[in-house]
Design a protein around this motif. Structure first.
Motif, mmCIF file in Angstrom:
data_model
loop_
_atom_site.group_PDB
_atom_site.id
_atom_site.type_symbol
_atom_site.label_atom_id
_atom_site.label_comp_id
_atom_site.label_asym_id
_atom_site.label_seq_id
_atom_site.Cartn_x
_atom_site.Cartn_y
_atom_site.Cartn_z
ATOM 1 N N GLY A 218 45.216 36.364 39.171
ATOM 2 C CA GLY A 218 45.861 36.468 37.879
ATOM 3 C C GLY A 218 46.886 35.491 37.661
ATOM 4 N N PHE A 221 45.038 31.788 37.153
ATOM 5 C CA PHE A 221 44.167 31.763 35.754
ATOM 6 C C PHE A 221 44.943 31.825 34.664
ATOM 7 C CE2 PHE A 221 42.388 33.949 32.142
ATOM 8 C CZ PHE A 221 41.339 33.327 32.172
ATOM 9 N N ALA A 222 46.275 32.533 34.575
ATOM 10 C CA ALA A 222 46.957 32.316 33.552
ATOM 11 C C ALA A 222 47.623 30.989 33.401
ATOM 12 C CB ALA A 222 48.113 33.270 33.683
ATOM 13 N N SER A 239 47.077 38.494 31.925
ATOM 14 C CA SER A 239 46.799 37.927 33.305
ATOM 15 C C SER A 239 48.214 37.874 33.973
ATOM 16 C CB SER A 239 46.133 36.226 33.010
ATOM 17 O OG SER A 239 44.934 36.576 32.399
#
Length: 549
Positions: A218, A221-222, A239
């Motif tokens: 998470g 990805f962010a 995210s």
């Protein structure tokens, strides 16, 4: 713990080769991206994910993959990873024949890059943990230093190799050569590596592994998508939130469970905290610098792919000597002094780079590259050594994975920050150009690569337009390096405050108490089986393991 008898030199050569393969697979694609975009008709988002998805799966799976190596054998996991990586690179060559699976060739390349990242996640932690568990004590520290230098060398060699291939062949040649190298390294590791494991002392911790996957995935990805989607977009905020909640849950679970994947109490130790922080700062700066340096060399100095790769070679002049001296100097002067000196060298190289402009030449760049390499060489080996030595031998796969995870997180953060600052400086500089047609400026803002093509439509002001675009790239470069300079400056100040000094290190090591590096351990007797060609020996070993009490 079981260790097969092996030749230390061959073991080090095999593990270093595998580590170089992992990093070269990241950097080699950067030079091939323009041609990939043209040949496959890939969008800017597709091109970005060709790079990012490899790092995403690599970072997300490091901790579980390291634990699997501790449990079932580090050599076995490394061989599986090299096999997956080689197959993924080879399969990329046949995208035009796989349209029955997915007609979009760019998406097929992204899928195979994801598979490559999964393979790399099994390789990377197994390389360092094999060094720390199988090399003799008198060769282990030098082995860690060489491994650390090889990680940076892998990035340089990937760019150099890719540049040479792209200038003479097509983008497919990069994946072809990587698949051939994977096959060679697979044979080398199969023959030369011992299979070390600790099935009794290792912990798979499935729930903790799942939480770590969500937490790292998470957050990574962010960070990757933030500059593209916008930091305030719902997707990025969700995210970050999901990753943050998963991270907190992971820490709470690891504190509660009796057999944690990663015993987070190890961060009570000042050396571990400061070493981890130093690695994160180093790789944030290192990969951020590398990302914008490629663009500076291409668009300001006008270098092609091969010359761009060759321009990074001076880095090795500072990197390798400093890496070999770092740990001996740490023993003499202390981690605080050597680590701080390394960060100061990094800061000095970045500050010098901020003053570069359109009149910069190769010798200017080579000078800061040498200083930059020396900074990484001084700071990285002792931080890695402290981190991997903080956990017992049966958890070396996880220790190595933690070390690799900090590096990958730093790389993702560095590229995101440097990329955002570069785009901001470049585009704001283009916006100040009022003497050229607006439609041309809007296209030039997308990428400086279009400048030569756009300039052909300007009869009288073509040279002036090209100069202004070059100056805008230099402005973006300067913005990026200022951001990275402030990161390393703040990191150096925090490091000098947090890191233990020589006196506290000596005091801690001289006291024979149960508290080692601030953590409570108990002595446990285990047996090590050493398998030779004709006999098997069983020796008694006393180790220190973390106490639950």
């Amino acid at each position: 713990m079981t260790v097969k008898k092996s030749n230390p030199t061959l073991t080090l050569m095999a593990t270093v080769s595998a580590a170089v393969l992992v990093v070269a697979n990241i950097s080699s694609l950067n030079v091939a991206l323009p041609e990939l975009s043209r040949e496959l008709g890939a969008s800017q988002s597709d091109v970005q994910w060709m790079v990012d998805i490899y790092a995403f799966f690599l970072a997300s799976l490091l901790l579980p993959a390291g634990a699997l190596g501790d449990k079932f054998g580090r050599r076995s996991m490394l061989l599986i990873g090299v096999t997956i990586l080689g197959i993924a690179n080879g399969a990329t060559l046949f995208t035009e024949h796989l349209d029955f699976i997915e007609p979009d060739k760019a998406r097929l390349v992204i899928a195979f890059r994801a598979l490559s990242g999964i393979g790399a996640a099994f390789i990377f932690p197994a390389t360092l943990s094999t060094i720390t568990t199988t090399l003799p004590p008198d060769k282990k520290e030098r082995g860690v230093a060489i491994w650390t230098a090889s990680v940076f060398f892998g990035g340089l060699s990937g760019v150099l190799l890719s540049g040479a291939l792209i200038e003479n062949y097509s983008w497919e040649s990069v994946f072809f050569v990587m698949s051939i190298l994977s096959a060679f390294i697979l044979i080398l590791c199969w023959v030369c590596l011992p299979n070390s494991s600790s099935p009794d002392g290792s912990n798979l911790d499935p729930f903790g592994a799942l939480l770590s996957l969500f937490a790292i995935g998470g957050i990574v990805f962010a960070i990757m998508e933030g500059p593209i989607k916008g930091w305030s977009s719902d997707l990025i905020l969700y995210s970050f939130t999901a990753g943050g909640i998963s991270l907190i849950s992971f820490v709470l679970w690891e504190l509660k469970t009796k057999k944690p994947l990663l015993d987070v109490r190890v961060f009570r130790d000042r050396s571990v905290r400061s070493g981890s922080f130093s690695l994160l700062v180093q790789f944030t700066v290192a990969f951020g610098f590398f990302f914008v340096a490629v663009q500076f060399l291409a668009y300001v100095l006008g270098y092609g792919p091969l010359d761009t790769g060759l321009s990074f070679l001076p880095t090795a002049l500072g990197l390798f000597p400093a890496s070999l001296l770092a740990i001996p100097l740490t023993k003499r002067l202390g981690f605080r002094v050597v680590g701080f000196a390394g960060l100061c060298f990094l800061g000095a190289s970045l500050y010098m780079g901020t003053r570069f402009g359109t009149d910069t030449n190769f010798y200017d760049f080579a000078l800061i590259a040498i200083i930059y390499g020396a900074g990484i060489g001084l700071a990285s080996p002792p931080a890695t050594e402290i981190l991997v030595s903080s956990l017992p031998s049966e958890k070396q796969g996880v220790a190595s994975a933690l070390n690799d995870l900090l590096r990958e997180l730093g790389a993702v953060i560095g590229i995101a920050i440097a990329g955002s600052m570069f785009n901001s400086g470049y585009r704001s500089s283009i916006d100040t150009l009022k003497e050229f047609p607006d439609e041309i400026l809007q296209l030039a803002k997308e990428t400086p690569a279009l400048a030569p093509q756009l300039a052909t439509s300007l009869d009288t002001s073509m040279n002036q337009f090209l100069y202004e675009v070059t100056a805008s790239v230099a402005r973006g470069w300067s913005n990026s390096l200022w951001a990275l300079f402030f990161i390393v400056a703040g990191g150096a100040i925090c490091f000098i405050i947090w890191a233990p000094g020589k006196r506290s290190e000596s005091k801690s090591s001289s006291k024979k108490k149960q508290f080692v590096s601030g953590l409570l351990y108990r002595e446990v007797t285990t047996y090590v089986e050493i398998e030779g060609g004709k006999r098997r020996d069983r020796i008694r070993v006393t180790q220190k393991r973390f106490s639950e009490e």
